[in-house]
Design a protein around this motif. Structure first.
Motif, PDB file in Angstrom:
ATOM      1  N   TRP A   6       2.372  -3.456   3.925  1.00 42.28           N
ATOM      2  CA  TRP A   6       2.409  -2.541   2.744  1.00 42.28           C
ATOM      3  C   TRP A   6       2.182  -1.130   2.956  1.00 42.28           C
ATOM      4  O   TRP A   6       1.540  -0.898   3.965  1.00 42.28           O
ATOM      5  N   PRO A   7       3.032  -0.531   2.300  1.00 38.73           N
ATOM      6  CA  PRO A   7       2.883   0.981   2.357  1.00 38.73           C
ATOM      7  C   PRO A   7       1.473   1.453   2.086  1.00 38.73           C
ATOM      8  O   PRO A   7       1.037   1.241   1.006  1.00 38.73           O
ATOM      9  N   PRO A  11      -1.432   3.168  -4.061  1.00 40.42           N
ATOM     10  CA  PRO A  11      -2.689   3.242  -4.528  1.00 40.42           C
ATOM     11  C   PRO A  11      -3.284   1.823  -4.677  1.00 40.42           C
ATOM     12  O   PRO A  11      -2.632   0.791  -4.806  1.00 40.42           O
ATOM     13  N   ARG A  12      -4.601   1.431  -4.797  1.00 38.09           N
ATOM     14  CA  ARG A  12      -5.164   0.195  -5.005  1.00 38.09           C
ATOM     15  C   ARG A  12      -4.683  -0.371  -6.432  1.00 38.09           C
ATOM     16  O   ARG A  12      -4.530   0.166  -7.499  1.00 38.09           O
ATOM     17  N   VAL A  62       8.511   4.869  -3.205  1.00 39.53           N
ATOM     18  CA  VAL A  62       7.995   4.079  -2.018  1.00 39.53           C
ATOM     19  C   VAL A  62       8.021   2.901  -2.537  1.00 39.53           C
ATOM     20  O   VAL A  62       8.338   1.963  -1.603  1.00 39.53           O
ATOM     21  N   PHE A  63       7.458   2.271  -3.693  1.00 35.70           N
ATOM     22  CA  PHE A  63       7.475   0.898  -4.076  1.00 35.70           C
ATOM     23  C   PHE A  63       8.587   0.158  -4.047  1.00 35.70           C
ATOM     24  O   PHE A  63       8.855  -0.646  -3.531  1.00 35.70           O
ATOM     25  N   ASP A  64       9.569   0.951  -4.671  1.00 38.01           N
ATOM     26  CA  ASP A  64      11.053   0.447  -4.896  1.00 38.01           C
ATOM     27  C   ASP A  64      11.597   0.139  -3.602  1.00 38.01           C
ATOM     28  O   ASP A  64      12.299  -0.443  -3.416  1.00 38.01           O
ATOM     29  N   MET A  80      -0.540  -7.200   3.188  1.00 37.89           N
ATOM     30  CA  MET A  80      -1.246  -6.405   2.275  1.00 37.89           C
ATOM     31  C   MET A  80      -2.623  -6.110   2.318  1.00 37.89           C
ATOM     32  O   MET A  80      -3.561  -7.420   2.494  1.00 37.89           O
ATOM     33  N   PRO A  81      -3.368  -5.163   2.260  1.00 42.26           N
ATOM     34  CA  PRO A  81      -4.718  -5.170   2.110  1.00 42.26           C
ATOM     35  C   PRO A  81      -5.303  -5.857   0.954  1.00 42.26           C
ATOM     36  O   PRO A  81      -4.661  -5.808  -0.258  1.00 42.26           O
TER      37      PRO A  81
END
Length: 140
Positions: A6-7, A11-12, A62-64, A80-81
């Motif tokens: 996960w990048p 954010p959380r 970044v997400f896309d 992923m955290p």
């Protein structure tokens, strides 16, 4: 095969939009009695989790890119955290923060092995931010 990560720039997830539901690994037995009976269908089952992120324009990119290119539009697994554990402080039995020798808080660490859920991520524009809502399957 290398599993994606996960990048860290993202954010959380929002706490008020978090929703988790276990997959039912049982199979109901066919019977005539009014009392239900079950047996195991699977030995393990993934858990479904709904998440939402509030993103800047840069974070949206970044997400896309992660979803579309790295994760193959949701077909590849990734680490992923765990938003319910990772980065939260450890507490003593008395409820005080557990501190390291240098006085900093000791934080918990946990991650999930995930794949994106059944539906592609949705997006809402609010002012100058984007809210991305999506689901993941957390592997056992």
């Amino acid at each position: 095969m290398t599993v994606l990560t996960w990048p860290p720039e993202l954010p959380r997830p929002l706490r008020d939009r978090y929703q988790a539901q276990a997959t039912d690994p049982r199979l109901k037995r066919a019977q005539d009695a009014p009392i239900p009976g079950y047996r195991k269908r699977y030995s393990n089952a993934a858990n479904g989790v709904q998440l939402s992120l509030v993103l800047s324009r840069l974070q949206k990119g970044v997400f896309d890119t992660f979803y579309r290119d790295a994760a193959g539009r949701g077909t590849k697994a990734f680490w992923m955290p765990d938003p319910t554990t990772d980065g939260w402080p450890l507490l003593t039995p008395g409820g005080k923060y557990l501190l390291a020798a240098d006085g900093s808080q000791v934080l918990m660490s946990k991650r999930w092995l995930c794949v994106f859920g059944d539906e592609p991520p949705s997006e809402t524009l609010r002012g100058m931010t984007f809210t991305k809502s999506f689901s993941v399957w957390v592997m056992p």
